[in-house]
Design a protein around this motif. Structure first.
Motif, PDB file in Angstrom:
ATOM      1  N   TYR A  40      30.065 -29.863  75.244  1.00 30.67           N
ATOM      2  CA  TYR A  40      28.603 -29.763  75.265  1.00 30.67           C
ATOM      3  C   TYR A  40      28.070 -30.337  73.960  1.00 30.67           C
ATOM      4  CZ  TYR A  40      23.936 -27.872  76.117  1.00 30.67           C
ATOM      5  OH  TYR A  40      22.577 -27.752  76.342  1.00 30.67           O
ATOM      6  N   PHE A  47      31.660 -27.273  71.513  1.00 29.40           N
ATOM      7  CA  PHE A  47      30.220 -27.430  71.289  1.00 29.40           C
ATOM      8  C   PHE A  47      30.016 -28.342  70.090  1.00 29.40           C
ATOM      9  CE2 PHE A  47      25.905 -26.590  70.217  1.00 29.40           C
ATOM     10  CZ  PHE A  47      25.287 -26.039  71.331  1.00 29.40           C
ATOM     11  N   ARG A  94      30.879 -20.939  73.170  1.00 29.44           N
ATOM     12  CA  ARG A  94      31.493 -21.935  72.287  1.00 29.44           C
ATOM     13  C   ARG A  94      32.891 -21.555  71.800  1.00 29.44           C
ATOM     14  NH1 ARG A  94      28.090 -18.841  69.492  1.00 29.44           N
ATOM     15  NH2 ARG A  94      28.473 -18.268  67.308  1.00 29.44           N
ATOM     16  N   LEU A 118      25.004 -24.364  82.314  1.00 25.41           N
ATOM     17  CA  LEU A 118      26.206 -23.725  82.871  1.00 25.41           C
ATOM     18  C   LEU A 118      25.901 -22.865  84.085  1.00 25.41           C
ATOM     19  CD1 LEU A 118      28.333 -22.565  79.793  1.00 25.41           C
ATOM     20  CD2 LEU A 118      28.346 -24.765  80.980  1.00 25.41           C
ATOM     21  N   VAL A 123      35.251 -28.628  78.928  1.00 23.02           N
ATOM     22  CA  VAL A 123      33.809 -28.866  78.856  1.00 23.02           C
ATOM     23  C   VAL A 123      33.427 -29.195  77.417  1.00 23.02           C
ATOM     24  CG1 VAL A 123      31.507 -27.898  79.214  1.00 23.02           C
ATOM     25  CG2 VAL A 123      33.371 -27.291  80.786  1.00 23.02           C
ATOM     26  N   GLU A 127      23.130 -21.103  76.696  1.00 21.69           N
ATOM     27  CA  GLU A 127      24.188 -20.766  77.657  1.00 21.69           C
ATOM     28  C   GLU A 127      25.540 -21.302  77.191  1.00 21.69           C
ATOM     29  OE1 GLU A 127      23.541 -21.559  81.755  1.00 21.69           O
ATOM     30  OE2 GLU A 127      21.528 -20.704  81.782  1.00 21.69           O
ATOM     31  N   SER A 128      25.559 -22.528  76.684  1.00 27.71           N
ATOM     32  CA  SER A 128      26.823 -23.101  76.212  1.00 27.71           C
ATOM     33  C   SER A 128      27.190 -22.585  74.823  1.00 27.71           C
ATOM     34  CB  SER A 128      26.729 -24.634  76.197  1.00 27.71           C
ATOM     35  OG  SER A 128      26.711 -25.131  77.523  1.00 27.71           O
ATOM     36  N   TRP A 129      26.184 -22.376  73.976  1.00 29.46           N
ATOM     37  CA  TRP A 129      26.442 -21.846  72.629  1.00 29.46           C
ATOM     38  C   TRP A 129      27.159 -20.495  72.723  1.00 29.46           C
ATOM     39  CZ3 TRP A 129      26.695 -23.466  67.852  1.00 29.46           C
ATOM     40  CH2 TRP A 129      26.586 -22.568  66.785  1.00 29.46           C
ATOM     41  N   CYS A 139      28.507 -32.184  79.088  1.00 30.89           N
ATOM     42  CA  CYS A 139      27.249 -31.538  79.453  1.00 30.89           C
ATOM     43  C   CYS A 139      26.268 -31.616  78.280  1.00 30.89           C
ATOM     44  CB  CYS A 139      27.477 -30.071  79.794  1.00 30.89           C
ATOM     45  SG  CYS A 139      28.735 -29.758  81.037  1.00 30.89           S
ATOM     46  N   MET A 171      35.902 -24.841  75.899  1.00 26.58           N
ATOM     47  CA  MET A 171      34.552 -25.304  75.555  1.00 26.58           C
ATOM     48  C   MET A 171      34.531 -25.846  74.129  1.00 26.58           C
ATOM     49  SD  MET A 171      31.189 -25.673  75.927  1.00 26.58           S
ATOM     50  CE  MET A 171      30.528 -24.682  77.283  1.00 26.58           C
ATOM     51  N   LEU A 189      34.847 -23.378  83.550  1.00 26.77           N
ATOM     52  CA  LEU A 189      35.657 -23.401  82.334  1.00 26.77           C
ATOM     53  C   LEU A 189      37.167 -23.331  82.603  1.00 26.77           C
ATOM     54  CD1 LEU A 189      33.345 -21.458  79.908  1.00 26.77           C
ATOM     55  CD2 LEU A 189      34.056 -23.840  79.721  1.00 26.77           C
TER      56      LEU A 189
END
Length: 340
Positions: A172, A235, A228, A158, A170, A223-225, A66, A233, A166
């Motif tokens: 990112y 990042f 993390r 996300l 994922v 959103e992804s941070w 992503c 996930m 998740l």
């Protein structure tokens, strides 16, 4: 599987603004929508796919890459695929990245008017028409047919993806927005599905005012941070791949529970170098040129791969705007971009 009602409100972008934007983005012919409380900006056709994407089946073996566009997505896709598939160079060379990673929402960017145009241009080649049908088929349909382990590319944040995302892995990847906007400007000029015909300064204004595909940019990243630390996930920053690719490879290998020797990592880094990427047909989205979606005489999908190249494009006013815009959007988060 139980189908959930789509929980996010979708509003059409105001007609006058949509009309103005379509004068610059000639690949869109209906308009745009804003989705959810953050107002993610997408083509009008997203209305048809939103619930299907939100309700798609997530398999524990799935791998999602992503990003906001032009953040090192293709680089990360190949890195992730190679690490997860035990450095299978033969398959990587033989099977284009577009086949290995269905692009989840690309179909919403192929407007029916443009698809008809592409069909007319390719009408004398059954093979090209078949390719066109495949790239414009909704990603959810492509993925539902896949029996093997699925690798998925998406630029959706996300909150627009399945709520149980998740359960899968994922990855990112994020990049300094000033480099993102330069790279995305060039791609939008070359991809007829966007067909941008304005200058860079106007493009920058659209981007920072959240009047461009997949924006707002910082909400997308945040959103992804915020996730993390979730075990599924990872990042990454484009800048860390640029600065120390072997270290990034090791991070990805750890994430997938893989161990590789220094010699194997060195060979993979050679494979992933920008110089190698530029001549690697498997990752250069040649299919888009073959069917006329990408203008053939452009530099190609892989450009310079340079961190900090935005300085060649931003004048003093734009640089000041960018500094203020970035500072404003990072004030409530510990997200920071690595710099050399």
């Amino acid at each position: 599987m139980k189908t959930l009602d789509y929980p996010l409100e979708m509003k059409d972008v105001e007609p006058e603004m949509a009309k103005k934007l379509m004068e610059y983005f000639t690949g869109e012919h209906t308009g745009f929508v804003r989705v959810g409380p953050k107002g993610y900006f997408l083509p009008h056709q997203f209305r048809q796919e939103a619930a299907k994407i939100y309700n798609m089946e997530i398999r524990p073996t799935d791998v999602f890459v992503c990003s906001y566009p032009r953040s090192g997505t293709t680089w990360t896709q190949e890195l992730v695929w190679m690490v997860a598939n035990d450095l299978d160079y033969a398959t990587s060379d033989a099977v284009p990245l577009t086949n290995r990673y269905p692009f989840l929402e690309f179909s919403v960017y192929v407007h029916p008017v443009m698809k008809k145009r592409f069909q007319e241009e390719n009408k004398n080649s059954a093979e090209k028409l078949q390719l066109l049908e495949w790239v414009s088929q909704p990603g959810t349909e492509q993925l539902a047919q896949m029996k093997e382990r699925r690798f998925v590319k998406t630029h959706l944040p996300l909150s627009l993806l399945p709520p149980n995302l998740l359960q899968a892995k994922v990855v990112y990847v994020a990049r300094d927005p000033r480099d993102v906007v330069v790279s995305f400007y060039h791609l939008n000029k070359s991809m007829r599905t966007q067909g941008y015909i304005g200058d860079f300064k106007t493009y920058w204004d659209f981007f920072r005012q959240d009047l461009h595909h997949w924006t707002p940019y910082f909400e997308h990243l945040k959103e992804s941070w915020e996730m993390r630390h979730h075990p599924n996930m990872l990042f990454l920053f484009y800048e860390e791949l640029s600065k120390d690719l072997p270290a990034a490879v090791r991070r990805v290998a750890d994430f997938f529970g893989k161990q590789y020797s220094e010699e194997q990592i060195s060979r993979l880094c050679d494979h992933l170098s920008i110089e190698s990427f530029k001549t690697n047909k498997s990752v250069n989205y040649d299919v888009m040129k073959v069917i006329g979606i990408m203008v053939a005489e452009t530099d190609g999908f892989i450009r310079r791969g340079k961190a900090g190249g935005w300085r060649d494009y931003f004048d003093e006013e734009m640089s000041s705007q960018a500094e203020q815009w970035i500072a404003h959007n990072l004030r409530d988060t510990d997200l920071r971009f690595p710099h050399f």
